[in-house]
Design an enzyme around this catalytic site. Structure first.
Site, mmCIF file in Angstrom:
data_model
loop_
_atom_site.group_PDB
_atom_site.id
_atom_site.type_symbol
_atom_site.label_atom_id
_atom_site.label_comp_id
_atom_site.label_asym_id
_atom_site.label_seq_id
_atom_site.Cartn_x
_atom_site.Cartn_y
_atom_site.Cartn_z
ATOM 1 N N CYS A 27 0.813 -1.119 0.005
ATOM 2 C CA CYS A 27 0.075 -0.097 0.015
ATOM 3 C C CYS A 27 0.783 1.338 -0.055
ATOM 4 O O CYS A 27 1.818 1.268 0.700
ATOM 5 C CB CYS A 27 -0.795 -0.174 1.127
ATOM 6 S SG CYS A 27 -2.397 -1.296 0.936
ATOM 7 N N TYR A 188 -7.738 -8.139 8.338
ATOM 8 C CA TYR A 188 -8.724 -7.396 7.209
ATOM 9 C C TYR A 188 -9.989 -8.165 7.300
ATOM 10 O O TYR A 188 -10.215 -9.450 8.095
ATOM 11 C CB TYR A 188 -8.085 -7.026 6.033
ATOM 12 C CG TYR A 188 -7.063 -6.147 6.175
ATOM 13 C CD1 TYR A 188 -7.198 -5.052 7.050
ATOM 14 C CD2 TYR A 188 -5.913 -6.454 5.301
ATOM 15 C CE1 TYR A 188 -6.062 -3.978 6.946
ATOM 16 C CE2 TYR A 188 -4.725 -5.533 5.538
ATOM 17 C CZ TYR A 188 -4.987 -4.529 6.280
ATOM 18 O OH TYR A 188 -3.716 -3.709 6.506
ATOM 19 N N LEU A 310 10.807 -11.446 4.730
ATOM 20 C CA LEU A 310 12.314 -11.181 4.858
ATOM 21 C C LEU A 310 13.067 -12.146 3.926
ATOM 22 O O LEU A 310 13.978 -12.770 4.358
ATOM 23 C CB LEU A 310 12.807 -11.482 6.299
ATOM 24 C CG LEU A 310 12.310 -10.222 7.211
ATOM 25 C CD1 LEU A 310 12.616 -10.411 8.519
ATOM 26 C CD2 LEU A 310 12.940 -9.163 6.712
ATOM 27 N N GLY A 332 9.195 -7.836 -1.354
ATOM 28 C CA GLY A 332 8.357 -6.554 -1.098
ATOM 29 C C GLY A 332 9.285 -5.452 -0.715
ATOM 30 O O GLY A 332 9.554 -4.672 -1.552
#
Length: 387
Positions: A27, A188, A310, A332
């Site tokens: 995001c 979520y 990681l 990421g």
């Protein structure tokens, strides 16, 4: 010379990714009214230029009230399609499979952008125009003390949410995406149905594991029914809650089997996030700390998996694929540090003389010529290469 396993293409239904590197949805909290802009185009475009096989757009809300923050991307109305179509086309034109993650934030909706605190909205946020909105969840349990108390979803509202997921999926098709992921992780809405810590319902949508899985599986069925048969569908899960009494790995294996039976092609194996931020983990964090989840679910549910968490080094990513622990490796924040991570990994893992052949020609042309000069320098060694 054969390609390293990390760089062997993978075919998922009717699409083929050029390698096993997937850029995780991250995001950016920078959309306006759910509409992406040039920041998102450049942010995501860099990863396609950087060689990744699949690039996934961040958590994209299926309803306005399902956003995490005011800056979230959305697909709840048709005006949000064209800007995303531009991004999907750029990713595809630069060799990456364009992917998107659809989500509903549930009880973690209506919160601060992270650089303002990553917590419940405050009066200071409201002076910036970030006003709170009503939120929903399986049960009226706030995420933490001081957070909004969600309204418990009524059975009548489930149909409305399924309609929202269906409509957002059709918009993703229109925008040109070729892979879709349903977000069932990180506290979520769909994760909060799955976890016994956040789902205290006594009707058909709560209680035992079968009841808690019911609505997330209905969402998957709804999405798969309108997502083209030729395109892959993934589901991101929190493999474990990492909190006493929460989801355990055995629960996630069962959920993965049920998702597979409904047409899911990949399980994206994250963890934690039920309490605190989406990246909060209740298990020890080390290099590749979530890879064992991907390995177990791949083996026991007999479904391809995505390893994430990681994974920083090319040798590490290569080993995960080579040993059959996962089928794809998600990068990421390391990709934020180095948008060319995939190309640099390829340099390190291969011995080909045409060092920059797979780089964008606009860059490779320059770098090949620079290298021929650099090789003449005493003591010179090409970065990112073993030799």
């Amino acid at each position: 010379m054969s390609q390293p396993p990390l760089f062997r293409p993978i075919t998922l239904r009717g699409i083929t990714a050029r390698n096993r590197v997937l850029i995780s949805p991250m995001c950016q909290y920078s959309a306006v009214d759910g509409v992406v802009n040039d920041w998102h185009l450049v942010h995501l475009g860099k990863f396609a230029q950087g060689g990744a096989g699949i690039v996934m757009v961040e958590a994209t809300a299926v309803t306005a009230n399902g956003r995490i923050t005011h800056g979230d991307v959305g697909l709840w109305h048709d005006g949000q399609i064209k800007p995303l179509e531009r991004i999907a086309a750029f990713l595809r034109d630069n060799g990456a499979v364009p992917a998107i993650q659809l989500a509903h934030a549930g009880r973690k909706a209506s919160m601060q952008r992270p650089w303002y605190g990553n917590a419940a909205l405050t009066p200071e946020d409201q002076t910036r125009g970030d006003l709170p909105w009503p939120i929903v969840a399986p049960s009226p349990i706030p995420m933490e003390e001081g957070w909004l108390t969600p309204q418990e979803l009524s059975e009548d509202e489930f149909g409305e949410l399924l309609d929202a997921w269906r409509a957002a999926t059709l918009r993703a098709v229109e925008a040109g995406f070729e892979m879709l992921e349903v977000h069932c992780a990180h506290g979520y809405l769909l994760h909060s149905f799955l976890s016994p810590l956040s789902n205290k319902r006594t009707d058909a949508y709560g209680g035992n594991r079968t009841g808690r899985m019911r609505f997330p599986l209905q969402v998957i069925e709804t999405v798969r029914a309108v997502w083209p048969d030729t395109l892959p569908l993934a589901v991101r899960i929190s493999s474990v809650d990492g909190v006493d009494g929460g989801i355990e790995l055995a629960d996630s294996v069962v959920f993965a089997r049920e998702a597979k039976a409904r047409g899911v092609d990949l399980i994206d194996c994250s963890s934690g996030g039920l309490l605190g931020s989406a990246t909060a983990a209740g298990i020890p964090r080390g290099y590749g700390f979530q890879v064992p989840f991907a390995e177990t679910i791949r083996k026991e549910a007999e479904i391809p998996t995505i390893a994430v968490g990681l994974i920083l080094h090319p040798d590490q990513a290569e080993s995960i694929v080579e040993r059959g622990q996962a089928d794809l490796v998600a990068i990421g924040r390391e990709a934020l540090f180095d948008p060319n991570w995939t190309l640099h990994a390829q340099l390190e893992l291969t011995e080909e003389k045409e060092t920059f052949a797979d780089w964008p020609k606009q860059y490779g042309w320059w770098l090949e010529r620079r290298e021929s000069g650099l090789r003449k320098l005493e003591g010179w060694k090409l970065p990112f290469r073993r030799n």
